[in-house]
Enzyme design. Structure first.
Site, PDB file in Angstrom:
ATOM      1  N   CYS A 315      52.290   9.484  65.772  1.00  0.00           N
ATOM      2  CA  CYS A 315      51.687   9.247  64.453  1.00  0.00           C
ATOM      3  C   CYS A 315      50.532   8.260  64.511  1.00  0.00           C
ATOM      4  O   CYS A 315      50.596   7.257  65.214  1.00  0.00           O
ATOM      5  CB  CYS A 315      52.700   8.632  63.504  1.00  0.00           C
ATOM      6  N   ARG A 412      51.042  18.803  54.752  1.00  0.00           N
ATOM      7  CA  ARG A 412      51.875  17.608  54.899  1.00  0.00           C
ATOM      8  C   ARG A 412      51.057  16.346  54.601  1.00  0.00           C
ATOM      9  O   ARG A 412      51.583  15.343  54.187  1.00  0.00           O
ATOM     10  CB  ARG A 412      52.395  17.569  56.346  1.00  0.00           C
TER      11      ARG A 412
HETATM   12  P1  XMP Z   1      59.149  10.941  67.003  1.00  0.00           P
HETATM   13  O1  XMP Z   1      58.959   9.478  67.155  1.00  0.00           O
HETATM   14  O2  XMP Z   1      60.578  11.354  67.053  1.00  0.00           O
HETATM   15  O3  XMP Z   1      58.614  11.272  65.520  1.00  0.00           O
HETATM   16  O4  XMP Z   1      58.304  11.708  67.973  1.00  0.00           O
HETATM   17  C1  XMP Z   1      58.769  12.540  64.946  1.00  0.00           C
HETATM   18  C2  XMP Z   1      58.443  12.469  63.467  1.00  0.00           C
HETATM   19  O5  XMP Z   1      57.081  12.065  63.263  1.00  0.00           O
HETATM   20  C3  XMP Z   1      56.581  12.622  62.047  1.00  0.00           C
HETATM   21  N1  XMP Z   1      55.311  13.282  62.367  1.00  0.00           N
HETATM   22  C4  XMP Z   1      54.110  12.730  62.166  1.00  0.00           C
HETATM   23  N2  XMP Z   1      53.730  11.570  61.555  1.00  0.00           N
HETATM   24  N3  XMP Z   1      51.477  12.061  62.025  1.00  0.00           N
HETATM   25  C5  XMP Z   1      52.418  11.256  61.475  1.00  0.00           C
HETATM   26  O6  XMP Z   1      52.054  10.212  60.913  1.00  0.00           O
HETATM   27  C6  XMP Z   1      51.768  13.235  62.648  1.00  0.00           C
HETATM   28  O7  XMP Z   1      50.903  13.944  63.145  1.00  0.00           O
HETATM   29  C7  XMP Z   1      53.148  13.596  62.697  1.00  0.00           C
HETATM   30  N4  XMP Z   1      53.809  14.695  63.182  1.00  0.00           N
HETATM   31  C8  XMP Z   1      55.125  14.449  62.967  1.00  0.00           C
HETATM   32  C9  XMP Z   1      57.626  13.568  61.526  1.00  0.00           C
HETATM   33  O8  XMP Z   1      58.270  12.908  60.477  1.00  0.00           O
HETATM   34  C10 XMP Z   1      58.527  13.803  62.742  1.00  0.00           C
HETATM   35  O9  XMP Z   1      59.844  14.148  62.382  1.00  0.00           O
END
Ligand code: XMP
Length: 498
Positions: A315, A412
């Site tokens: 993120c 999203r």
């Molecule tokens: P982890 O840390 O498990 O996080 O890899 C997965 C979660 O991150 C969110 N997610 C995003 N948040 N930009 C964001 O700010 C992104 O591009 C993005 N893609 C996923 C989502 O909640 C996921 O479950």
């Protein structure tokens, strides 16, 4: 206690999992006695408190099936057309352990040369031959190694060398796995096609799969029809109502409204609409990180909340938008509010070890939603490839990365009408972690050890200890965090489990 850390009036800091450490309690039970049964939504329970993220490099049907078999649940991502997403859901619902419901079929006109190419691409050797080379068509025969081994002319058509259906053992649909297994044993065949009354192919049972087919005592199933449970992500556009209809028709069990900032009028309307039109579907709303956001979504009818903003491994939301919250503070505060309403929460993102899951549960989460932790397993979408230094890798990307948004996930991030797409995530790679069927048992055993150390025999125990102020946490200084990791070695190798 936890309460003192998070409600201190002298500091306004937010804390994350690594800032905290749980103090041990008293152990009077074995590690195998620890129950991980928990709530995913108001109505759905899980025996494994782990949910796979709705991301296009994490969860499609193979992942959702594996997660449900291991006692968790998978959320099919929404970067797919409505039809394709509903089809992914249907594949999970139709799954039956040991039955291949969508075997790769070939047409009788295919040449041996083409079959060899297919074999080397897919890695298996036996194929049903159907009239048009698709499932659900009349079964004409089977072609296996025994049929092709001594054929030298690569241009030979399969119709000339296959074992025709009249010489095959086939069974009618509706047979259970035990009976199919017995028939395979007495007929000494490798594959058993399952057909309808009129001879259309509906499934295949393979001897090799049956041998592998272990029991899944924790599987997340519907108690009545024994189907695996599955969730799917949706957006908040008006067109997403069509998506919900299609997912409902595929018998989805829960939908997750995928938004980085869930407290929007669009989401409020969507929750109310789904609860009115499809009361049988559980609605997970979010994402939220404050009590007020949580309250607003619960009052609209949310059956669970997804917590986390800008803390995922991929993120960049906090950097780009300046909004978000350190995850331990977000989980603790939202869980405290949601528990008053009996609404479970999912701690979403920032989880990179079983210890982080123990901390999430200790702070009040019902389950952890994981992206990077599960990325790189064999069940995720995408192919493995090798890095220059010989490491086996898979792609893992944020749904807010430019790559993913180009495929449609910009909803999203409310990017629909903008001319410029602003990235809120990155695209990267992760190392091969093997199969979910080995990896989830490692994670759950790690969680059980952590809960045993704390002195909690179940997730329920853990959370009632939290509510009674009996869980003790300490903050860790930067030096304490270093001390808590591997340190002082010249080099080391880290093997996670055996
Ligand atoms: P982890 O840390 O498990 O996080 O890899 C997965 C979660 O991150 C969110 N997610 C995003 N948040 N930009 C964001 O700010 C992104 O591009 C993005 N893609 C996923 C989502 O909640 C996921 O479950």
């Amino acid at each position: 206690s936890v309460q003192q850390i998070f409600t201190s009036t002298t500091t306004k800091s937010g804390y994350t999992y690594d800032d905290l450490i749980c103090l041990p309690g008293h152990i009077n039970f074995g590690v195998h006695d620890v129950s991980l049964t928990t709530r995913f939504t108001r109505k759905i329970s899980l025996k494994t408190p782990i949910v796979s993220s709705p991301m296009d490099t994490v969860t499609e049907s193979d992942m959702a099936i594996a997660m449900a078999l291991e006692g968790g649940i998978g959320v099919i991502h929404t970067n797919l057309s409505i039809e394709a997403q509903a089809e992914q859901v249907a594949r999970v619902k139709k799954f039956k352990a040991g039955f291949i419901i969508d075997p790769v079929c070939v047409p009788p006109t295919m040449t041996l040369q083409e079959l060899e190419e297919l074999k080397s691409k897919l890695g298996f050797t036996g194929f049903p031959v159907t009239a048009g080379g698709k499932m659900g068509q009349p079964l004409l025969g089977l072609v296996t190694k025994r049929d092709t081994d001594f054929v030298t002319n690569r241009n030979t058509r399969l119709s000339e060398i296959m074992t025709p259906v009249k010489n095959l053992v086939t069974v009618k649909e509706g047979i259970d796995l035990l009976k199919a297994n017995n028939i395979l044993q007495t007929s000494k065949k490798g594959k058993l096609p399952i057909v309808t009354e009129s001879g259309l192919l509906v499934a295949l049972v393979a001897r090799t799969d049956i041998k592998k087919n272990v029991e899944f005592p924790n599987a997340t199933k519907d108690p009545l029809n024994k189907e695996l449970l599955v969730a799917a992500a949706i957006g908040t556009r008006p067109a997403d109502r069509e998506r919900v209809r299609a997912l409902a028709a595929a018998y989805v069990d829960a939908v997750i409204i995928d938004s980085s900032q869930g407290d929007s009028v669009f989401q409020h309307e969507m929750i109310k609409w789904i609860k009115k039109e499809f009361p049988q579907i559980e609605v997970v709303a979010g994402n939220v990180v404050t009590k007020q956001q949580a309250k607003n979504l619960i009052e609209c009818g949310a059956d669970a909340l997804r917590v986390g903003m800008g803390i995922g491994s991929i993120c960049t939301t906090q950097e780009v938008c300046a909004c978000g919250r350190a995850q331990a503070s977000a989980v603790y505060n939202v869980a405290k509010l949601a528990s008053v309403y009996g609404v479970p929460i999912l701690a979403d993102g920032g989880i990179s070890s079983p210890g982080h899951i123990v901390k999430a549960l200790s702070l009040g989460a019902g389950a952890a939603m994981c992206g990077s932790l599960l990325a790189g397993t064999s069940e995720t979408p995408g192919e493995y490839f090798y890095s220059e230094d010989g490491k086996r890798l898979k792609r893992y990307r944020g749904m807010g990365s430019i790559d993913a948004m180009k495929k449609g996930s910009d909803d999203r991030y409310f990017g629909t009408t903008s001319a410029i797409k602003v990235a809120q995530g990155v695209s990267g790679t992760v190392q091969d972690k093997g199969s979910i069927h080995r990896y989830i048992p490692y994670l759950t055993q790690g969680i059980r050890h952590g809960m045993q150390d704390i002195g909690a025999k179940s997730v329920e125990d853990l959370q009632s200890m939290l509510q009674r102020g009996q869980l003790r946490f300490e903050l860790r200084s930067a030096a304490a965090q270093r001390e808590g990791g591997v340190h002082g070695l010249h080099s080391f190798e880290r093997k996670l489990f055996d």
